[in-house]
Scaffold this motif. Structure first.
Motif, PDB file in Angstrom:
ATOM      1  N   VAL A  86       0.785  -0.997  -0.412  1.00  0.00           N
ATOM      2  CA  VAL A  86       0.007  -0.201   0.085  1.00  0.00           C
ATOM      3  C   VAL A  86       0.786   1.185   0.573  1.00  0.00           C
ATOM      4  O   VAL A  86       0.739   2.371  -0.728  1.00  0.00           O
ATOM      5  N   GLU A  87       1.864   0.946   1.161  1.00  0.00           N
ATOM      6  CA  GLU A  87       2.626   2.482   0.779  1.00  0.00           C
ATOM      7  C   GLU A  87       3.211   2.747  -0.283  1.00  0.00           C
ATOM      8  O   GLU A  87       3.325   3.722  -0.691  1.00  0.00           O
ATOM      9  N   ARG A  90       1.048   4.359  -2.410  1.00  0.00           N
ATOM     10  CA  ARG A  90       0.861   5.765  -2.921  1.00  0.00           C
ATOM     11  C   ARG A  90       1.933   6.209  -3.741  1.00  0.00           C
ATOM     12  O   ARG A  90       1.638   7.510  -4.126  1.00  0.00           O
ATOM     13  N   VAL A  93       1.772   6.579  -6.918  1.00  0.00           N
ATOM     14  CA  VAL A  93       1.025   7.554  -7.506  1.00  0.00           C
ATOM     15  C   VAL A  93       1.503   8.811  -7.516  1.00  0.00           C
ATOM     16  O   VAL A  93       1.085   9.845  -8.626  1.00  0.00           O
ATOM     17  N   GLU A 111      -5.518  -1.660 -11.670  1.00  0.00           N
ATOM     18  CA  GLU A 111      -6.788  -2.322 -10.283  1.00  0.00           C
ATOM     19  C   GLU A 111      -7.469  -3.406 -10.075  1.00  0.00           C
ATOM     20  O   GLU A 111      -7.807  -4.114  -9.283  1.00  0.00           O
ATOM     21  N   GLU A 121      -7.190  -1.986   0.434  1.00  0.00           N
ATOM     22  CA  GLU A 121      -6.741  -0.190   0.471  1.00  0.00           C
ATOM     23  C   GLU A 121      -6.490   0.538  -0.754  1.00  0.00           C
ATOM     24  O   GLU A 121      -6.558   1.692  -1.556  1.00  0.00           O
ATOM     25  N   ILE A 122      -5.909  -0.962  -1.470  1.00  0.00           N
ATOM     26  CA  ILE A 122      -5.346  -0.036  -2.939  1.00  0.00           C
ATOM     27  C   ILE A 122      -6.175  -0.061  -4.265  1.00  0.00           C
ATOM     28  O   ILE A 122      -6.738   1.257  -4.548  1.00  0.00           O
ATOM     29  N   ILE A 125      -7.793   3.534  -3.396  1.00  0.00           N
ATOM     30  CA  ILE A 125      -6.580   4.848  -3.291  1.00  0.00           C
ATOM     31  C   ILE A 125      -7.221   4.689  -5.206  1.00  0.00           C
ATOM     32  O   ILE A 125      -6.919   6.055  -5.154  1.00  0.00           O
ATOM     33  N   ILE A 126      -7.437   3.662  -5.528  1.00  0.00           N
ATOM     34  CA  ILE A 126      -7.630   4.098  -6.514  1.00  0.00           C
ATOM     35  C   ILE A 126      -8.635   4.955  -7.394  1.00  0.00           C
ATOM     36  O   ILE A 126      -8.617   5.540  -8.164  1.00  0.00           O
ATOM     37  N   SER A 128     -10.539   6.917  -4.935  1.00  0.00           N
ATOM     38  CA  SER A 128      -9.857   8.326  -4.758  1.00  0.00           C
ATOM     39  C   SER A 128      -9.387   9.154  -5.804  1.00  0.00           C
ATOM     40  O   SER A 128      -9.330  10.210  -5.763  1.00  0.00           O
ATOM     41  N   GLU A 129      -8.776   7.920  -6.676  1.00  0.00           N
ATOM     42  CA  GLU A 129      -7.887   9.088  -7.956  1.00  0.00           C
ATOM     43  C   GLU A 129      -8.295   9.559  -8.623  1.00  0.00           C
ATOM     44  O   GLU A 129      -8.204  10.065  -9.901  1.00  0.00           O
TER      45      GLU A 129
END
Length: 132
Positions: A86-87, A90, A93, A111, A121-122, A125-126, A128-129
């Motif tokens: 995850v980190e 991020r 991205v 994705e 979590e990933i 993130i996708i 939310s982006e």
């Protein structure tokens, strides 16, 4: 005499067989990463991602590593999504990783790799982006 030798040999075989069955195998713990990927021609940048080496990935990006350069048909973001890093995802991205690129072999995006790996979590993130 022949009976004695035959009896001795049979007893010896039985003892050796019994002793071999008593030897226990050591318990081998499964590894988290796919060993075949690490033993392949994976470049150092993607190998650091698979191993979860955040500091190494940061340094390589600072040194000019392309966050969209494919290795073995997948982008670094795909490796981060596949192995649920995850980190690192991020970081990629934040440094301009293009999440719409598809893999060469499977024709999947980052994705899809995240979905297959249950990397919730990933996926968040996708989403939310706005990349979906």
């Amino acid at each position: 005499m022949k009976k004695s030798i035959l009896t001795f040999v049979l007893a010896l075989v039985a003892v050796v067989s019994f002793a071999n069955n008593m030897v226990t195998e050591p318990v081998v713990e499964p590894v988290e990463t796919d060993v075949t990927v690490l033993n392949s021609a994976l470049n150092p940048f993607c190998k650091a991602i698979v191993l979860g080496k955040l500091d190494v990935v940061k340094q390589m990006i600072e040194l000019g590593e392309d966050v969209n350069q494919k290795c073995l048909g997948k982008t670094p973001a795909m490796y981060a999504a596949r192995y649920n890093k995850v980190e690192i995802f991020r970081l990629l991205v934040a440094n301009g990783a293009n999440l719409s690129i598809k893999s060469d072999k499977e024709d999947f995006t980052a994705e899809k790799f995240a979905e297959l790996s249950n990397a919730t979590e990933i996926i968040a993130i996708i989403t939310s982006e706005g990349q979906v």
